[in-house]
Design a protein around this motif. Structure first.
Motif, short mmCIF file in Angstrom:
data_model
loop_
_atom_site.label_atom_id
_atom_site.label_comp_id
_atom_site.label_asym_id
_atom_site.label_seq_id
_atom_site.Cartn_x
_atom_site.Cartn_y
_atom_site.Cartn_z
N ASP A 8 0.80 -1.23 0.00
CA ASP A 8 0.00 0.00 0.00
C ASP A 8 0.83 1.28 0.00
O ASP A 8 0.34 2.34 -0.39
N CYS A 9 2.07 1.21 0.47
CA CYS A 9 2.88 2.42 0.56
C CYS A 9 3.16 3.02 -0.81
O CYS A 9 3.40 4.23 -0.93
N LEU A 10 3.10 2.21 -1.86
CA LEU A 10 3.40 2.72 -3.20
C LEU A 10 2.37 3.73 -3.66
O LEU A 10 2.66 4.64 -4.43
N GLN A 11 1.13 3.59 -3.16
CA GLN A 11 0.06 4.51 -3.56
C GLN A 11 0.12 5.83 -2.80
O GLN A 11 -0.52 6.79 -3.20
N HIS A 12 0.86 5.85 -1.69
CA HIS A 12 0.91 7.05 -0.85
C HIS A 12 2.36 7.47 -0.59
O HIS A 12 2.65 8.05 0.46
N LEU A 13 3.23 7.21 -1.55
CA LEU A 13 4.65 7.38 -1.31
C LEU A 13 5.02 8.82 -0.97
O LEU A 13 5.72 9.09 0.01
N ASP A 14 4.54 9.79 -1.75
CA ASP A 14 4.91 11.19 -1.50
C ASP A 14 4.44 11.66 -0.14
O ASP A 14 5.17 12.36 0.58
N GLU A 15 3.21 11.28 0.25
CA GLU A 15 2.69 11.69 1.55
C GLU A 15 3.50 11.09 2.69
O GLU A 15 3.78 11.75 3.70
N ILE A 16 3.90 9.83 2.52
CA ILE A 16 4.71 9.17 3.55
C ILE A 16 6.07 9.85 3.68
O ILE A 16 6.55 10.10 4.79
N ILE A 17 6.69 10.17 2.54
CA ILE A 17 7.99 10.83 2.58
C ILE A 17 7.89 12.20 3.25
O ILE A 17 8.72 12.55 4.10
N ARG A 18 6.86 12.96 2.90
CA ARG A 18 6.70 14.30 3.48
C ARG A 18 6.45 14.25 4.98
O ARG A 18 6.91 15.12 5.73
N SER A 19 5.72 13.26 5.45
CA SER A 19 5.35 13.20 6.87
C SER A 19 6.47 12.66 7.74
O SER A 19 6.49 12.88 8.96
N SER A 20 7.42 11.93 7.15
CA SER A 20 8.49 11.30 7.92
C SER A 20 9.75 12.15 7.88
O SER A 20 9.84 13.15 7.16
N ASP A 21 10.74 11.74 8.67
CA ASP A 21 12.04 12.41 8.67
C ASP A 21 13.02 11.72 7.72
O ASP A 21 14.15 12.18 7.56
N GLY A 22 12.59 10.63 7.12
CA GLY A 22 13.41 9.87 6.18
C GLY A 22 12.73 8.56 5.88
O GLY A 22 11.79 8.16 6.56
N ILE A 23 13.20 7.88 4.84
CA ILE A 23 12.61 6.59 4.47
C ILE A 23 13.69 5.52 4.43
O ILE A 23 14.87 5.81 4.28
N MET A 24 13.25 4.29 4.60
CA MET A 24 14.13 3.14 4.44
C MET A 24 13.48 2.17 3.47
O MET A 24 12.36 1.72 3.70
N VAL A 25 14.16 1.89 2.37
CA VAL A 25 13.66 0.90 1.42
C VAL A 25 14.10 -0.47 1.94
O VAL A 25 15.25 -0.87 1.78
N ALA A 26 13.17 -1.17 2.59
CA ALA A 26 13.46 -2.47 3.18
C ALA A 26 13.18 -3.55 2.15
O ALA A 26 12.08 -4.07 2.05
N ARG A 27 14.18 -3.89 1.37
CA ARG A 27 13.98 -4.68 0.16
C ARG A 27 13.55 -6.11 0.44
O ARG A 27 12.88 -6.73 -0.38
N GLY A 28 13.94 -6.65 1.59
CA GLY A 28 13.59 -8.03 1.89
C GLY A 28 12.09 -8.25 1.98
O GLY A 28 11.51 -9.07 1.26
N ASP A 29 11.44 -7.50 2.88
CA ASP A 29 9.99 -7.62 3.04
C ASP A 29 9.24 -7.05 1.85
O ASP A 29 8.19 -7.56 1.47
N LEU A 30 9.78 -5.99 1.26
CA LEU A 30 9.13 -5.42 0.08
C LEU A 30 9.09 -6.43 -1.05
O LEU A 30 8.09 -6.55 -1.77
N GLY A 31 10.15 -7.21 -1.19
CA GLY A 31 10.21 -8.22 -2.23
C GLY A 31 9.26 -9.37 -2.02
O GLY A 31 9.00 -10.15 -2.95
N ALA A 32 8.74 -9.51 -0.79
CA ALA A 32 7.74 -10.55 -0.51
C ALA A 32 6.33 -10.05 -0.80
O ALA A 32 5.39 -10.85 -0.84
N GLN A 33 6.19 -8.74 -1.03
CA GLN A 33 4.87 -8.17 -1.24
C GLN A 33 4.62 -7.75 -2.67
O GLN A 33 3.48 -7.59 -3.08
N ILE A 34 5.67 -7.52 -3.41
CA ILE A 34 5.53 -7.19 -4.82
C ILE A 34 6.42 -8.15 -5.61
O ILE A 34 7.35 -8.74 -5.04
#
Length: 230
Positions: free
Chosen positions: A96-122
């Motif tokens: 779901d984060c892909l649909q709200h990426l810009d909003e998540i980036i703006r609201s946070s102090d930084g992002i982490m692309v966690a490729r292990g779990d992300l790769g299990a979801q896409i």
């Protein structure tokens, strides 16, 4: 064995479709207890897993700030001393984060692309594109981007990484990520210091390359023709 959360995605008619899943809260009861401990310990960062929307970050920030104000005022005796800030890192792991990426980036102090779990979801072939886009958007919006998971995965067991892993780390640096983070390599690996040394060496070399490349000033390694270097 109970599978409390199963989030899988498939490609259908050239679109990503998420399978049925039990949508658990992003922050569990145990997480709230851990957050309270982190507040009392005055940690600098909290990384929030499986962020789906910016609301999670916004609500957590409000809670932390309220608690910090209360504890800070009590410790200072109401003297009005400044309250320390705690920054929030949004881990991009959920579909779901892909649909709200810009909003998540703006609201946070930084992002982490966690490729292990992300790769299990896409689908795994989509992970490199999502990683590159997320890093690019974070830079455009003025937020730091961290890339983590399986950077040097083979070094959990072996003292030397695969050449594919080295190329992967180099590509992340060329994408202008702000930080690289080891996970299993340092948490449970047999060669944590070597893994960190390899990561630092590759990142440093690629940063030099990226700086020199626009000026056509790239220096390739000099290979001696004989074993004595002559």
């Amino acid at each position: 064995l109970l599978l409390l959360l199963l989030l899988l995605s498939i490609r259908r008619e050239d679109e990503l479709v998420r399978g049925r899943a039990a949508l658990l809260p992003v922050i569990s009861c145990k997480d709230w207890r851990d957050i309270d401990w982190a507040i009392s310990a005055r940690v600098d960062f909290i990384a929030v897993s499986f962020v789906r929307t910016a609301d999670v970050i916004t609500n957590l920030r409000s809670y932390i700030q309220t608690r910090l104000n209360v504890t800070g005022t009590a410790e200072a005796g109401g003297a009005g001393d400044s309250v320390p800030q705690m920054e929030l890192i949004a881990k991009l792991e959920a579909f779901d984060c892909l649909q709200h990426l810009d909003e998540i980036i703006r609201s946070s102090d930084g992002i982490m692309v966690a490729r292990g779990d992300l790769g299990a979801q896409i689908p795994v072939e989509e992970v490199p594109s999502v990683q590159k886009y997320a890093v690019m958007r974070a830079r455009q919006l003025g937020k730091p981007a961290i890339v983590a998971h399986q950077l040097l995965h083979s070094m959990i067991e072996y003292p030397i990484p695969t050449r594919a892993e080295v190329a992967d780390v180099a590509d992340v640096v060329r994408q202008r990520a702000d930080a690289l983070m080891l996970s299993g390599e340092s948490a449970m690996g047999a060669y944590p210091e070597k893994a960190l040394g390899v990561l630092r060496a590759v990142a440093t070399r690629m940063e030099e390359w990226v700086r020199d490349e626009p000026f056509a000033d790239v220096v390739l390694p000099q290979i001696a023709e004989t074993s004595d270097g002559k």
